[in-house]
Design an enzyme around this catalytic site. Structure first.
Site, PDB file in Angstrom:
ATOM      1  N   ALA A  19       0.842  -1.203   0.000  1.00  0.00           N
ATOM      2  CA  ALA A  19       0.000   0.000   0.000  1.00  0.00           C
ATOM      3  C   ALA A  19       0.872   1.246   0.000  1.00  0.00           C
ATOM      4  O   ALA A  19       1.909   1.291   0.663  1.00  0.00           O
ATOM      5  CB  ALA A  19      -0.892  -0.003   1.241  1.00  0.00           C
ATOM      6  N   ASP A  55      -0.248   4.626   0.995  1.00  0.00           N
ATOM      7  CA  ASP A  55      -1.506   5.196   1.474  1.00  0.00           C
ATOM      8  C   ASP A  55      -1.718   6.636   1.026  1.00  0.00           C
ATOM      9  O   ASP A  55      -2.856   7.064   0.854  1.00  0.00           O
ATOM     10  CB  ASP A  55      -1.593   5.064   2.992  1.00  0.00           C
ATOM     11  CG  ASP A  55      -1.725   3.601   3.413  1.00  0.00           C
ATOM     12  OD1 ASP A  55      -2.337   2.826   2.662  1.00  0.00           O
ATOM     13  OD2 ASP A  55      -1.209   3.235   4.471  1.00  0.00           O
ATOM     14  N   ASN A  65      -8.511  -0.749   7.427  1.00  0.00           N
ATOM     15  CA  ASN A  65      -8.289  -1.404   8.718  1.00  0.00           C
ATOM     16  C   ASN A  65      -7.372  -0.632   9.642  1.00  0.00           C
ATOM     17  O   ASN A  65      -7.376  -0.842  10.856  1.00  0.00           O
ATOM     18  CB  ASN A  65      -7.685  -2.792   8.484  1.00  0.00           C
ATOM     19  CG  ASN A  65      -6.450  -2.764   7.598  1.00  0.00           C
ATOM     20  OD1 ASN A  65      -6.531  -2.348   6.435  1.00  0.00           O
ATOM     21  ND2 ASN A  65      -5.316  -3.178   8.117  1.00  0.00           N
ATOM     22  N   TYR A  66      -6.562   0.305   9.079  1.00  0.00           N
ATOM     23  CA  TYR A  66      -5.397   0.786   9.811  1.00  0.00           C
ATOM     24  C   TYR A  66      -5.466   2.266  10.104  1.00  0.00           C
ATOM     25  O   TYR A  66      -6.111   3.023   9.387  1.00  0.00           O
ATOM     26  CB  TYR A  66      -4.142   0.496   8.965  1.00  0.00           C
ATOM     27  CG  TYR A  66      -2.948   0.180   9.802  1.00  0.00           C
ATOM     28  CD1 TYR A  66      -2.919  -0.976  10.569  1.00  0.00           C
ATOM     29  CD2 TYR A  66      -1.856   1.042   9.862  1.00  0.00           C
ATOM     30  CE1 TYR A  66      -1.823  -1.250  11.356  1.00  0.00           C
ATOM     31  CE2 TYR A  66      -0.762   0.762  10.648  1.00  0.00           C
ATOM     32  CZ  TYR A  66      -0.750  -0.384  11.388  1.00  0.00           C
ATOM     33  OH  TYR A  66       0.335  -0.654  12.185  1.00  0.00           O
ATOM     34  N   GLU A  67      -4.777   2.678  11.168  1.00  0.00           N
ATOM     35  CA  GLU A  67      -4.743   4.081  11.535  1.00  0.00           C
ATOM     36  C   GLU A  67      -3.299   4.575  11.667  1.00  0.00           C
ATOM     37  O   GLU A  67      -2.423   3.857  12.169  1.00  0.00           O
ATOM     38  CB  GLU A  67      -5.421   4.291  12.909  1.00  0.00           C
ATOM     39  CG  GLU A  67      -6.858   4.741  12.847  1.00  0.00           C
ATOM     40  CD  GLU A  67      -7.842   3.644  12.455  1.00  0.00           C
ATOM     41  OE1 GLU A  67      -7.474   2.449  12.493  1.00  0.00           O
ATOM     42  OE2 GLU A  67      -8.985   3.974  12.109  1.00  0.00           O
ATOM     43  N   HIS A  87       6.725  -0.977   7.199  1.00  0.00           N
ATOM     44  CA  HIS A  87       6.153   0.359   7.001  1.00  0.00           C
ATOM     45  C   HIS A  87       7.293   1.305   6.657  1.00  0.00           C
ATOM     46  O   HIS A  87       8.289   1.362   7.390  1.00  0.00           O
ATOM     47  CB  HIS A  87       5.531   0.897   8.293  1.00  0.00           C
ATOM     48  CG  HIS A  87       4.276   0.225   8.722  1.00  0.00           C
ATOM     49  ND1 HIS A  87       3.031   0.722   8.430  1.00  0.00           N
ATOM     50  CD2 HIS A  87       4.072  -0.886   9.444  1.00  0.00           C
ATOM     51  CE1 HIS A  87       2.108  -0.063   8.949  1.00  0.00           C
ATOM     52  NE2 HIS A  87       2.710  -1.059   9.578  1.00  0.00           N
ATOM     53  N   HIS A 118       7.180  -4.706  10.868  1.00  0.00           N
ATOM     54  CA  HIS A 118       6.155  -5.151  11.819  1.00  0.00           C
ATOM     55  C   HIS A 118       5.952  -6.652  11.742  1.00  0.00           C
ATOM     56  O   HIS A 118       5.325  -7.174  10.827  1.00  0.00           O
ATOM     57  CB  HIS A 118       4.836  -4.418  11.546  1.00  0.00           C
ATOM     58  CG  HIS A 118       3.810  -4.660  12.609  1.00  0.00           C
ATOM     59  ND1 HIS A 118       2.539  -4.168  12.570  1.00  0.00           N
ATOM     60  CD2 HIS A 118       3.884  -5.337  13.780  1.00  0.00           C
ATOM     61  CE1 HIS A 118       1.870  -4.542  13.642  1.00  0.00           C
ATOM     62  NE2 HIS A 118       2.664  -5.266  14.384  1.00  0.00           N
TER      63      HIS A 118
END
Lengths: 702, 702
Positions: A326, A328, A411-413, A467, A627
């Site tokens: 991704a 983002d 799903n993610y913040e 990430h 991660h």
């Protein structure tokens, strides 16, 4: 009432009226009745050569140059793959550019599209037939998160990977609680993954996910009935063990108000001042919050600061997960995903909220309330010294000004913040939270170590992923004309005169002559990157004015050099890139990241070997997390925190926080708990009587 | 009133009465009239084999085993180099050991000694004569910071470097303001450095410091008159530009009180509970704050946590700076240097203070009030997720419990804290502040780059130096019997079946079989160290219960392998050491660091290649800063912050903070500043009216 003269500031984010005007100008270029899917409607910032004189005039009060105000737009002719870029000049009303892009360039997603795709695929007969093989409990609610398709270069008979598409992951709500719309569906990933063409909204392929330990994949006909599993909800009312009851409230109060001021430099743009800091805050679809024209005590530091890009490649090499990476910001947009921040929830204390306005897919203005929250926070001690001869202590507390924005990417913040302090530091904080992207695992395999993820729940694998964040610094340290220097700490060789005992070391400075990447091997070199101004020297030691960079350590992208992951994430292979400023080079992974192939982005730009001697460097800082999920990261993961710090180094004559008033009880109003929380029969210490804190002649409060 | 039954807890720090009893028992072993200089009077903690059953009995309420209470003492026969260790059994009144140490073992400094040395050297005729060469202004007040002598192995005719001595650095107060006892004398370093024998208090040598760019050193006769220079004061009343007036107060209030409880497990020891955490807090001369028996939600995690050592080697290889390496814990003591923390100064909010009691050089109890402060602090968002389909956000704030202690080591300060949070993390925070160690530089050289330091003021060089901290973890993750494992993230080779696109990576786990050191090259391997319990498996994924370690990156010691700096700092060459538990192995740099020669410490212990298969590892974590001073680090440096995090990894079934109540305005009582701080005529945003924050139906507060 916004004064009319505020409108035309060249850095003012687009207003609602400007968005309408700009999209109208595009519509007029096409036959009546043409349908559009607007993807980007954003301020085209003026080039530096034009803006620098404007900002200088603004500061010294001289007449402001006229700068044409332009809007960059990108859109599809709706329900087609015909993707266009346009440039509108609002000052003249002209459509200055309107061009169709090549077939392999693809826009970001948008909220309307994501909802439409979910709806379309859940009605697809093939998907319904596949789901039937799972024999889900009656009443099960299936949901889908459409993911960007990614790239693998594979073009088979069914589908070319350069056609704009979504790889959709399916989940279901807890079948025991299907009416709860906030049931955590990521606890129930399903093995069916339809691919949907973004123009036609048709399902073009149905992938079955690998659910074992190897690359084998079932066919639809081989799918087996779903096996019951418990839920793992995050909503508070579903916590079966109840909530903690013993966490006492903690309030932050500023009885005399906040220390910062806010003013409007345009209808949507805000100027802020706080403790000798002054800067402008903008907001746009792609980058979200952007800072401009950052000064401390009247001295220029940064012309523009922004989060430039993100990439999140996954470790699982099995189809279709091998395409899962991704971007983002480029694939969706940090502004578009910004949360509406709520008082008492997302910040604590005295909070100022800033709004944004973006365009929706129809080209209409879309209000984005409370996208940035601003507050002060205590940050412990700034500096302290006690003279052991007199026992007099001087203690100064650190204070931070935080500008925070929060993104939700399905799903993610991401919680993102610029943080200023009293000692001249600027930090960029990232907190990664939300729900890990989950995939189904065959039941019974949970206790076998998985090569590509961690089992976080029965039947749920959370894949390993990296990430990468890329921060773009356009510096003007003590003015324009900066040089980037890296400094390594190197041991001296033994020498009978200078280093007879083998303890000496020194610092080796290397200025960058051309655009390049840099690595940081702290253990080997203790390398620190400085952004310097050779023309402005420290009055005492003659060193160039500088800000230095402290980056958290990063493992570069593990996908190999020839992989599409690595080709596309042009910034994920080195913690530092330095390029020469060029107009429109704002995004480290290139302008259009969705299904991109590389060749546009910071690696490409750095490879030009542009001379940096003329002094207009742009510094790209990469950092991130590898991660490897833990069971504790489910259902919602506790924040993983990262901080990048920009710190003055021979920029100021001395510690710039020497003039902060010392910390005193008269100001801080702290409370002693001795005799309150302790069960020591009202006593504490050696002699059975404890002097009252705060009244014991504390030298630091004198 | 302390209940008498509290006294005998085996982990209770010594009481005043016990100190008196212990030193009396030593005195009785010598002829009446013998004079003593006590250096250490501290609890001799029972061995693990004895203490584990005691702690278990304490928890389950069974009868407590009797454990003899012992005191470790070290002392000189006053005014001699005769150094002794003694062990007293308080339970029997026996002096169990009393032995003279070899001549090359030296005790830590003490406050009484430092004052006495300063007084003696300033009265020394040779020092006075040397000072006269500087022709200091009339009325100048000269002060001295006696430094540990260090080691270089050089034994010349005048002085053997294994005789206990101090290398004393001289400074003066601002000659224009000689009556101000808190004038920052580090702004005026003088080139004369006497060496004082610690037994006789005689000056045994007067060194002249190198003040140029090379190794050349003047003789006393060549010293030139001091040249006037301005002061750089840190006391607030001396800030000539005045203090800032626009930083508004910020209060932290807990209207319903704190969330933690404190009870006494002994007269001086405190047990604390907070948010499922439970642990004991001790305090001693060498390590300062120590934590014991740390549990979360009833599950054992750490048997003992302590800062084990520090080393600060300097870069300057020129005599006498080549010997400059401080071991602040071993050379002085983190407990002995602990500040008396003041309400409203060193912490903010609702604070509990813990006292200590140590022994002075006479062997008398010395009260150490407020050596540890304990408070809660908000730490931003703990976790958040917004369901984009419903727009419902759930936000939980992070809270931290902070146990802080602050050391003053002559010029320098360390702020040290253990920090617990709601998500199961334990962090160790270091903030380095205070005044950099300064040395004189010939006037006129300020603007020439110096190989070994940074000019921070006219005539003042701040030398480059490295800081190394060593944290000792004695773990009991999910019980005793732990295994240390390091995990590397490694790219998969291309493979036509499993990894055809070159994107795959996996995690390689390597358990440690024997004691060893480990390096961490994040860029190459993403290495993370896990402390695991192979006997306790995660109920879902079967992984061993573990805590993982996040260390800031560190450049190991730059002094070469054969140097005394490196030999002595046995922990400064690798970020991780793992040894097998052995009684009395608490200090990474060995028991007696002052003028040590190596051969005692964690490198030596790890080299035993002890088997770790039986499962009693001790983990030593090193981290630090390579401090290349900035002008901004003077006169008092802004804190440099470091954080080590210990984080659960498959220890808990899910996110342990899922049961924290969501963040709500009803609890947090935040305040909106919109319309208050902004100058936007009471409006904000696109439509001229800004909805009242906190009343806009915020879903996270529902």
């Amino acid at each position: 009432m916004i004064a009319k003269e505020l409108l035309p500031h060249p850095l003012g984010p687009l207003t609602a009226a400007e968005i309408t005007t700009a999209t109208d100008l595009v519509r007029k270029a096409w036959p009546a009745g043409t349908l559009f899917q607007f993807k980007v409607v954003t301020l085209q910032e003026p080039p530096k050569s034009v803006l620098i004189p404007y900002l200088a005039a603004e500061k010294d009060g001289s007449p402001l140059p006229a700068i044409p105000r332009r809007v960059f737009l990108a859109y599809y002719l709706r329900n087609t793959h015909k993707f266009h870029e346009a440039l509108v000049n609002l000052s003249t009303g002209a459509l200055e550019r309107n061009a169709r892009l090549p077939e392999d360039k693809h826009a970001n997603g948008d909220g309307e599209e994501i909802i439409a795709i979910e709806k379309a695929l859940l009605a697809d007969p093939g998907v319904i037939a596949a789901l039937e093989k799972l024999k889900l409990p009656a009443g099960t609610v299936v949901v889908s998160d459409p993911w960007i398709y990614g790239s693998d270069g594979v073009r088979n008979g069914l589908f070319r990977d350069d056609v704009r598409a979504k790889q959709c992951f399916l989940y279901m709500r807890d079948p025991a609680n299907p009416d709860e719309p906030d049931s955590c569906h990521y606890t129930f990933p399903l093995p069916i993954s339809p691919v949907v063409d973004c123009a036609s909204l048709k399902v073009v392929r149905i992938d079955i996910l690998p659910t074992g330990l190897d690359a084998s994949i079932k066919t639809i006909d081989e799918l087996e009935p779903w096996q019951p599993a418990p839920p793992s909800e995050y909503i508070p009312e579903a916590q079966t063990g109840g909530l903690r009851t013993d966490l006492k409230p903690l309030h932050v109060a500023q009885p005399e108000g906040a220390s910062f001021t806010v003013s409007a430099y345009s209808e949507m743009g805000r100027s802020m001042t706080w403790q000798k800091w002054a800067f402008k805050v903008g907001f746009n679809q792609r980058e979200g919050m952007v800072l401009y024209d950052v000064h401390y005590d009247g001295r220029p530091l940064f012309y523009r600061l922004s989060l430039s890009d993100m990439a999140i490649p996954y470790a699982d090499p099995r189809h279709p997960f091998h395409k899962k990476q991704a971007f983002d910001l480029g694939d969706v947009g940090a502004g578009l995903m910004a949360n509406n921040l709520q008082l008492g929830c997302d910040c604590l204390g005295s909070i100022y909220y800033m709004d944004g306005v973006l365009a929706d897919a129809q080209g209409r203005p879309q209000a984005m309330p409370n996208v940035i929250c601003v507050h002060e926070q205590d940050a412990g001690i700034a500096w302290k010294h006690t003279n052991y001869r007199t026992d007099r202590a001087v203690v100064v507390r650190q204070r931070e000004l935080v500008l925070q924005t929060i993104l939700t990417v399905s799903n993610y913040e991401y919680i993102l913040a610029w943080v200023f302090n009293l000692s001249g530091d600027i930090a960029y904080d990232v907190r990664a939270t939300g729900i890990v992207s989950s995939q189904p695992l065959d039941r019974g395999l949970e206790k076998t170590p998985h090569p590509f993820g961690t089992v976080v729940h029965p039947g749920v694998l959370a894949g390993h992923h990296q990430h990468f964040f890329s921060l773009r610094l356009d510096p003007m340290i003590a003015g324009h004309g900066n040089t980037v220097v890296y400094k390594d700490a190197v041991a001296l060789p033994r020498d009978p005169v200078l280093n007879p005992h083998g303890v000496g070391y020194t610092v080796k400075s290397t200025p960058l002559k051309t655009s390049c990447s840099l690595d940081i091997d702290t253990a080997a070199t203790g390398r620190v990157v400085h952004i310097t101004n050779p023309a402005v020297r420290h009055p005492i030691n003659g060193a160039p004015a500088a800000y230095k960079v402290h980056l958290p350590p990063m493992q570069p992208i593990l996908a190999d050099r020839d992989s599409f992951h690595c080709k596309r994430a042009e910034f994920a292979d080195h913690p530092v890139y330095v390029t020469r400023y060029a107009e429109d080079e704002l995004y480290a992974g290139g302008t259009w990241t969705n299904q991109s192939r590389g060749g546009d982005g910071v690696r490409t730009w750095a490879a030009r070997n542009d001379s940096l001697e003329a002094g207009d460097p742009v510094v790209w800082l990469q950092f991130g997390i590898n991660h490897i999920p833990r069971a504790e990261d489910f259902p919602v993961m506790p924040c993983e925190n990262l901080r990048v710090t920009l710190r003055p180094a021979n920029m100021f004559e001395r510690n710039p926080s020497m003039d902060v008033p010392p910390s005193t009880q008269a100001v801080n109003c702290s409370v002693s708990l001795n005799g309150v929380v302790d069960k020591v029969n009202g006593t504490n210490g050696t002699n059975g009587t404890h002097k009252a804190n705060g009244t014991n002649g504390s030298s630091c409060c004198a």
